[in-house]
Write a protein that holds these residues in place. Sequence first.
Motif, PDB file in Angstrom:
ATOM      1  N   ASN A 134       0.838  -1.199   0.143  1.00 19.90           N
ATOM      2  CA  ASN A 134       0.200   0.014   0.082  1.00 19.90           C
ATOM      3  C   ASN A 134       0.760   1.338  -0.157  1.00 19.90           C
ATOM      4  O   ASN A 134       0.260   2.293  -0.590  1.00 19.90           O
ATOM      5  N   THR A 135       2.051   1.241   0.653  1.00 13.04           N
ATOM      6  CA  THR A 135       2.844   2.427   0.723  1.00 13.04           C
ATOM      7  C   THR A 135       3.463   2.586  -0.394  1.00 13.04           C
ATOM      8  O   THR A 135       3.675   3.911  -0.851  1.00 13.04           O
ATOM      9  N   LEU A 136       3.952   1.636  -1.192  1.00 11.09           N
ATOM     10  CA  LEU A 136       4.783   1.807  -2.477  1.00 11.09           C
ATOM     11  C   LEU A 136       3.872   1.683  -3.660  1.00 11.09           C
ATOM     12  O   LEU A 136       4.436   1.943  -4.930  1.00 11.09           O
ATOM     13  N   GLY A 137       2.356   1.924  -3.471  1.00  8.80           N
ATOM     14  CA  GLY A 137       1.529   1.806  -4.665  1.00  8.80           C
ATOM     15  C   GLY A 137       1.275   0.554  -5.368  1.00  8.80           C
ATOM     16  O   GLY A 137       0.933   0.622  -6.771  1.00  8.80           O
ATOM     17  N   PHE A 138       1.566  -0.545  -4.923  1.00  9.61           N
ATOM     18  CA  PHE A 138       1.295  -1.885  -5.664  1.00  9.61           C
ATOM     19  C   PHE A 138      -0.180  -2.109  -5.337  1.00  9.61           C
ATOM     20  O   PHE A 138      -0.802  -2.234  -4.292  1.00  9.61           O
ATOM     21  N   GLU A 139      -0.820  -2.096  -6.741  1.00 10.59           N
ATOM     22  CA  GLU A 139      -2.404  -2.596  -6.544  1.00 10.59           C
ATOM     23  C   GLU A 139      -2.763  -3.648  -7.099  1.00 10.59           C
ATOM     24  O   GLU A 139      -2.018  -4.428  -7.929  1.00 10.59           O
ATOM     25  N   LYS A 140      -4.002  -4.127  -6.776  1.00 13.09           N
ATOM     26  CA  LYS A 140      -4.302  -5.523  -7.087  1.00 13.09           C
ATOM     27  C   LYS A 140      -4.711  -5.430  -8.661  1.00 13.09           C
ATOM     28  O   LYS A 140      -5.176  -4.333  -9.206  1.00 13.09           O
ATOM     29  N   LYS A 141      -4.419  -6.593  -9.272  1.00 14.74           N
ATOM     30  CA  LYS A 141      -4.622  -6.776 -10.875  1.00 14.74           C
ATOM     31  C   LYS A 141      -5.786  -7.519 -11.175  1.00 14.74           C
ATOM     32  O   LYS A 141      -6.164  -8.709 -10.167  1.00 14.74           O
ATOM     33  N   GLU A 142      -6.364  -7.413 -12.111  1.00 17.72           N
ATOM     34  CA  GLU A 142      -7.673  -8.184 -12.630  1.00 17.72           C
ATOM     35  C   GLU A 142      -7.191  -9.256 -13.211  1.00 17.72           C
ATOM     36  O   GLU A 142      -6.094  -9.309 -14.120  1.00 17.72           O
ATOM     37  N   PHE A 143      -7.993 -10.359 -13.063  1.00 20.61           N
ATOM     38  CA  PHE A 143      -7.806 -11.693 -13.933  1.00 20.61           C
ATOM     39  C   PHE A 143      -8.069 -11.503 -15.556  1.00 20.61           C
ATOM     40  O   PHE A 143      -9.104 -10.772 -15.569  1.00 20.61           O
ATOM     41  N   LEU A 144      -7.510 -11.998 -16.326  1.00 22.96           N
ATOM     42  CA  LEU A 144      -7.698 -11.958 -17.688  1.00 22.96           C
ATOM     43  C   LEU A 144      -8.798 -13.126 -18.024  1.00 22.96           C
ATOM     44  O   LEU A 144      -8.601 -14.137 -18.212  1.00 22.96           O
ATOM     45  N   LYS A 145     -10.055 -12.545 -18.470  1.00 15.85           N
ATOM     46  CA  LYS A 145     -11.270 -13.585 -18.795  1.00 15.85           C
ATOM     47  C   LYS A 145     -10.792 -14.002 -20.597  1.00 15.85           C
ATOM     48  O   LYS A 145      -9.972 -13.570 -21.099  1.00 15.85           O
ATOM     49  N   ALA A 146     -11.782 -14.749 -20.991  1.00 21.47           N
ATOM     50  CA  ALA A 146     -11.662 -15.359 -22.375  1.00 21.47           C
ATOM     51  C   ALA A 146     -11.507 -14.093 -23.166  1.00 21.47           C
ATOM     52  O   ALA A 146     -12.449 -13.481 -23.094  1.00 21.47           O
ATOM     53  N   ILE A 147     -10.302 -14.177 -24.143  1.00 24.04           N
ATOM     54  CA  ILE A 147     -10.321 -12.984 -24.631  1.00 24.04           C
ATOM     55  C   ILE A 147     -11.354 -13.017 -25.948  1.00 24.04           C
ATOM     56  O   ILE A 147     -11.659 -11.667 -26.369  1.00 24.04           O
ATOM     57  N   ASN A 148     -12.147 -13.921 -26.162  1.00 23.52           N
ATOM     58  CA  ASN A 148     -12.956 -13.833 -27.229  1.00 23.52           C
ATOM     59  C   ASN A 148     -14.383 -13.207 -26.728  1.00 23.52           C
ATOM     60  O   ASN A 148     -15.332 -13.367 -27.264  1.00 23.52           O
ATOM     61  N   ILE A 149     -14.424 -13.261 -25.569  1.00 22.12           N
ATOM     62  CA  ILE A 149     -15.716 -13.050 -24.791  1.00 22.12           C
ATOM     63  C   ILE A 149     -15.685 -11.573 -24.047  1.00 22.12           C
ATOM     64  O   ILE A 149     -16.535 -10.773 -24.067  1.00 22.12           O
ATOM     65  N   ASP A 150     -14.623 -11.416 -23.290  1.00 25.17           N
ATOM     66  CA  ASP A 150     -14.316 -10.128 -22.695  1.00 25.17           C
ATOM     67  C   ASP A 150     -12.888  -9.650 -22.641  1.00 25.17           C
ATOM     68  O   ASP A 150     -12.071 -10.254 -21.975  1.00 25.17           O
ATOM     69  N   VAL A 151     -12.502  -8.561 -23.073  1.00 28.27           N
ATOM     70  CA  VAL A 151     -11.272  -8.218 -23.260  1.00 28.27           C
ATOM     71  C   VAL A 151     -10.841  -6.884 -22.152  1.00 28.27           C
ATOM     72  O   VAL A 151     -11.496  -5.944 -22.096  1.00 28.27           O
ATOM     73  N   PRO A 152     -10.289  -7.421 -21.164  1.00 29.36           N
ATOM     74  CA  PRO A 152     -10.088  -6.326 -19.975  1.00 29.36           C
ATOM     75  C   PRO A 152      -9.275  -5.470 -20.449  1.00 29.36           C
ATOM     76  O   PRO A 152      -8.550  -5.422 -21.397  1.00 29.36           O
ATOM     77  N   LYS A 153      -9.234  -4.343 -19.507  1.00 29.78           N
ATOM     78  CA  LYS A 153      -8.204  -3.155 -19.932  1.00 29.78           C
ATOM     79  C   LYS A 153      -6.646  -3.955 -19.747  1.00 29.78           C
ATOM     80  O   LYS A 153      -6.423  -4.647 -18.775  1.00 29.78           O
ATOM     81  N   ILE A 154      -5.566  -3.558 -20.543  1.00 33.29           N
ATOM     82  CA  ILE A 154      -4.489  -4.264 -20.671  1.00 33.29           C
ATOM     83  C   ILE A 154      -3.744  -3.514 -19.769  1.00 33.29           C
ATOM     84  O   ILE A 154      -3.677  -2.322 -19.444  1.00 33.29           O
TER      85      ILE A 154
END
Length: 256
Positions: free
Chosen positions: A234-254
């Motif tokens: 938290n102090t150094l700004g590391f944030e939680k990352k989102e899982f990558l869903k099936a690419i042909n169904i939903d493309v999350p933010k890269i």
Amino acid sequence: MNNQGKRVPEDIAPEVLELASRYYTHQNQGYSASELVAAGKEVDIPAEFIQQAILDVQAKHKQQLQQQQQLTHLRQKILIAATGVVAALSVWSAWTYNSIQNSNSKVQAAWAQVENQLQRRADLIPNLVNVTLSYAKQEKELVSLLVRSHEAYLQAATPDDKAAATVQVNQAIDRFRDYATINPQLRSSQLFTNLQYEITGTENRLAVERMRYNQAVQAYNQKIQTFPNFLVANTLGFEKKEFLKAINIDVPKIPG
């Protein structure tokens, strides 16, 4: 040895006189036991009470001196302990940062592999265009869609642009497949068959890289969310990352 006959150098004489004056003043500020007994008689205080008072006061001063020495020793111990704790925290913080950064680097490396397969998939678009032009010249709308999607991916510079371009590539490939199902000549051509193998192989590799990416994200998220690692994260700004869903169904933010 009698040193009274020796002459004292002129340059140290002032210092000698100053020190002798201090000794004399210190001696005159004290009283002997007999002097205190004599002073006590003047106010009718028995000598034994004076002697007892002297012993009590001396014991009190001795105890105060011991307490001051103990307090000084305790402060030194606390200072040493605090220094040790700060040093240990610094070492732990550095180790934790390196560990989290290493996990973050693995996530980035895994994403690079996913992106390679996305690029490979987009690079198949020109071949789809060629096949379409060979067997369905009248399908100008399909050709235009394929060309636009490929150009969009090539021109994508930011992560959000690439995400949007990937959606266009998916839509163009799906549109091509839909058209192939109603065009027997296209579907039976060797070029189409070869492209199908290429597309399927790329999608399979993409699925594998997506799985590896999600595993790296899971390890990273667990590391930054567990105690006490989350204090550094938290102090150094590391944030939680989102899982990558099936690419042909939903493309999350890269991820950046």
